[in-house]
Design a protein around this motif. Structure first.
Motif, PDB file in Angstrom:
ATOM      1  N   SER B  52      49.242  56.447  42.302  1.00  0.00           N
ATOM      2  CA  SER B  52      49.236  57.487  43.455  1.00  0.00           C
ATOM      3  C   SER B  52      50.309  58.482  43.010  1.00  0.00           C
ATOM      4  CB  SER B  52      49.826  57.032  44.973  1.00  0.00           C
ATOM      5  OG  SER B  52      48.973  55.905  45.233  1.00  0.00           O
ATOM      6  N   ASP B 173      42.483  58.966  46.507  1.00  0.00           N
ATOM      7  CA  ASP B 173      43.292  57.672  46.667  1.00  0.00           C
ATOM      8  C   ASP B 173      42.675  56.338  47.130  1.00  0.00           C
ATOM      9  OD1 ASP B 173      45.286  55.877  45.951  1.00  0.00           O
ATOM     10  OD2 ASP B 173      47.067  57.629  46.310  1.00  0.00           O
ATOM     11  N   GLU B 174      42.114  55.452  46.378  1.00  0.00           N
ATOM     12  CA  GLU B 174      41.477  54.363  47.111  1.00  0.00           C
ATOM     13  C   GLU B 174      40.438  54.729  48.392  1.00  0.00           C
ATOM     14  OE1 GLU B 174      43.878  51.116  47.702  1.00  0.00           O
ATOM     15  OE2 GLU B 174      45.491  52.060  46.247  1.00  0.00           O
TER      16      GLU B 174
END
Ligand SMILES: Nc1ncnc2c1ncn2[C@@H]1O[C@H](COP(=O)(O)OP(=O)(O)OP(=O)(O)O)[C@@H](O)[C@H]1O
Ligand SMILES: [Mg+2]
Lengths: 386, 232
Positions: B52, B173-174
């Motif tokens: 991240s 992000d994911e």
């Protein structure tokens, strides 16, 4: 404009909390408006006072009488352009709770002295021609449903006829209006000659106070001293002061209500400051991640600061507007207690002060949370969620 | 400076250190990465490895302590907060694991958000929003609030919001981290289509090998460094 929706969404995020906060602001500003009207009502006579008018009364108290023979003597003093005698009649209509000021005067001189009272020319003529004639202000006329030509019976606890009766009768020949918004239109005026002949002989010639007009308001203080010197060492010494001070003396008999009200309002607004500040601060804390998203999308720090400040200002504007507006509507309906507070309206000055308070409330409560929101780091704020 | 044909992203010798009191955490140390225009890159690595953090540096949400981050030939590690905000608005679309939609706004208002920063008229904004929502297959859910949508649908709204400004770069992000397999697959298919049909450059952080298989390339982050091949 397009950001207003964002501000609105921030507020509606927690509907109940926003509504409760809004309600407390409404109540505070409603109170502010009403108290403004009440203070104005109490100070009404003061602001109505003419700068070029003085009042001369008995040195000891307003209850003590002065002889009517003073009138030509005052008129003769250099600098005095007119004098009118007035007497507290204390008339009661039907029931003691139906109170309004009633005062015998010399019609022509009186109307000339007080241009604040506006009377149609025909009614003025009728008053000059009718010894039993009386005029009354719009407020009191409407309160009792009086019409021109009505016969008005009053009882006076102070003034009796020779036979001991306290019943007086007057013919209503005029209804006057105020020249200005703040003019007291509750008073009842009737003729001095009728009054003087009607009262017991041993009390004829007594009056309560004189109102005099001066040709130079700047020298009013000096002239007041001259009047008092004229009657010094007589059985009836006088105290002469500007009309404003005279009226203020009246108002202060009710206590310094203005100061008390200012105190109450200060406490109310301090509380409101805390309540609204807490609402905004809590909203910012809870929405840290959301504010982070806005920043991540490219909304600048300054704009985020503006959004939060917008929230507090919108809240203050909605609540304050509703509260002030409500107070204004209520005062439009006239006085709830006309006998106590005949002049009842929300003064423009208080309305403006209210608007300034709204702005101050919005800015003060939003400032700290807004700065905090503005400084928030994007990555930090986003981490709040994930 | 890169030519239009050069790499879209160039990260050189980047270092990122977090300080917690006296303690220093070296998350990224001397990291290099080059991403070509039109790539669909998957970024994998253990939890806490700094995925991240790296994405934040690329998206202009944070700045490195050392090294350079160049996107489309522009050094973004030297921009001020204000300049970065403006740069993000124009060049980056962000997709989050937990969608991060604003709960008080309908789907279409959420998608409209990035457009508020542009000069577009209300009508033009509405058109762009409708297009973006149609691309993610949510044309029929425009007036719904996030709370009335399933996880998969919320993420579609999130993607619509990310692409509505037609950004250079999509950072995810994911994006499937909070979804079941089926919804996750749909989202991955959507990202793949955006990459292939609209030529969007995508960087996606994921823990899921199934997800990284959809990407055109996969890199691994561990101990502050990147490696191209999965560790044995
Ligand atoms: N603001 C911060 N202050 C201190 N430490 C931080 C901060 N942000 C991140 N870290 C630390 O940096 C390291 C990398 O964090 P990062 O979120 O980039 O990891 P990640 O690879 O995305 O992990 P995950 O897969 O769990 O999301 C972690 O050890 C984290 O605790
Ligand atoms: Mg992470």
């Amino acid at each position: 404009m397009k950001y207003l929706y964002l501000v609105w969404c921030g507020l509606k995020r927690k509907k109940l909390r926003t509504l409760l906060t809004l309600f407390s602001i409404v109540v505070a500003f409603f109170l502010f408006g009403l108290l403004g009207a009440i203070r104005q009502a109490l100070a009404g006579g003061v602001s109505m006072a003419g700068a070029d008018r003085l009042v001369a009364r008995h040195k000891v108290s307003i209850i003590q009488m002065l002889p009517i023979s003073y009138e030509p003597r005052i008129a003769a003093l250099p600098g005095v352009t007119a004098v009118v005698a007035q007497t507290w009649f204390g008339g009661v209509y039907q029931d003691p709770k139906n109170f309004f000021p009633s005062i015998p005067v010399e019609p022509a001189e009186f109307l000339a002295m007080f241009p604040d009272f506006v009377l149609p020319a025909a009614q003025r003529q009728a008053w000059l021609a009718t010894r039993t004639g009386a005029i009354v202000g719009r407020t009191t006329a409407e309160r009792f449903g009086w019409k021109l030509g009505d016969r008005i019976p009053l009882r006076s606890p102070i003034w009796r006829h020779e036979d001991g009766s306290d019943a007086w009768e007057f013919d209503l020949v005029g209804i006057y209006d105020g020249a200005k918004k703040g003019t007291d239109t509750s008073q009842f005026f009737f003729r001095y000659d009728y009054f003087d002949e009607g009262r017991a002989p041993d009390r004829r010639g007594e009056v309560s106070w004189f109102t005099l007009r001066v040709n130079n308001p700047a020298l009013a203080d000096q002239l007041a001293a001259t009047v008092d010197r004229e009657f010094a060492n007589s059985p009836y010494e006088t105290k002469t002061e500007p009309e404003g001070a005279f009226a203020q003396g009246f108002a202060q008999q009710v206590g310094d209500v203005g100061a008390i009200m200012t105190g109450i309002l200060s406490a109310v607004f301090f509380t409101i400051l805390l309540v609204v500040g807490n609402t905004i601060a809590q909203g910012v804390r809870e929405r840290t991640a959301e504010l982070g998203v806005l920043k991540a999308l490219g909304v600048s720090n300054g704009r985020v600061l503006g959004l939060v400040l917008g929230e507090s200002c919108l809240l203050a504007a909605l609540g304050g507007g509703a509260g002030l507006g409500g107070a204004w509507l209520v005062t439009l309906g006239g006085s709830p207690v006309p006998s106590l507070l005949p002049i009842f309206y929300l003064p423009t000055a208080d309305l403006l002060a209210g608007l300034a308070l709204i702005a101050a409330l919005g800015l003060l409560t939003g400032l700290l949370p807004a700065l905090q929101a503005g400084r928030l780091g994007v990555a930090e704020a986003l981490r709040h969620h994930t | 400076m890169s030519t239009p044909n050069g790499p879209l992203i160039e990260i050189q010798d980047v270092e990122k250190i977090y300080r917690r009191g006296a303690e220093e955490i070296h998350v990224l140390s001397g990291l290099n990465l080059t991403v070509a225009r039109g790539e669909f890159l998957a970024l994998m690595g253990p939890s806490g490895s700094g995925k991240s953090t790296l994405l934040n540096l690329l998206g202009g949400l944070d700045r490195p302590d050392r090294g350079t981050v160049t996107v489309e030939g522009k050094r973004i590690d030297q921009l001020s907060d204000r300049q970065l905000a403006a740069w993000r608005a124009r060049h980056v679309g962000l997709v989050f694991q937990f969608y991060n939609l604003l709960p008080a706004m309908t789907a279409e208002r959420n998608v409209e958000l990035p457009l508020l920063l542009t000069d577009l008229s209300r009508r033009e904004r509405r058109q762009h929003v409708a297009t973006a929502l149609a691309i993610v297959g949510l044309a029929h859910r425009t007036r719904h609030y996030p709370g009335q949508l399933s996880g998969g649908e919320q993420q579609r709204v999130g993607i619509a919001r990310a692409i509505v400004t037609d950004p250079t770069l999509l950072l995810c992000d994911e994006p499937t981290g909070d979804l079941d397999r089926k919804s996750g697959d749909e989202i991955l298919g959507l990202l793949q289509a955006l990459n292939r049909e609209q030529g969007k450059t995508i960087l996606m952080v994921t823990h899921d090998p199934h997800a990284s298989a959809r990407a055109s390339r996969t890199v691994h982050l561990d101990k502050g460094q990147l490696s191209a091949d999965p560790p044995a």
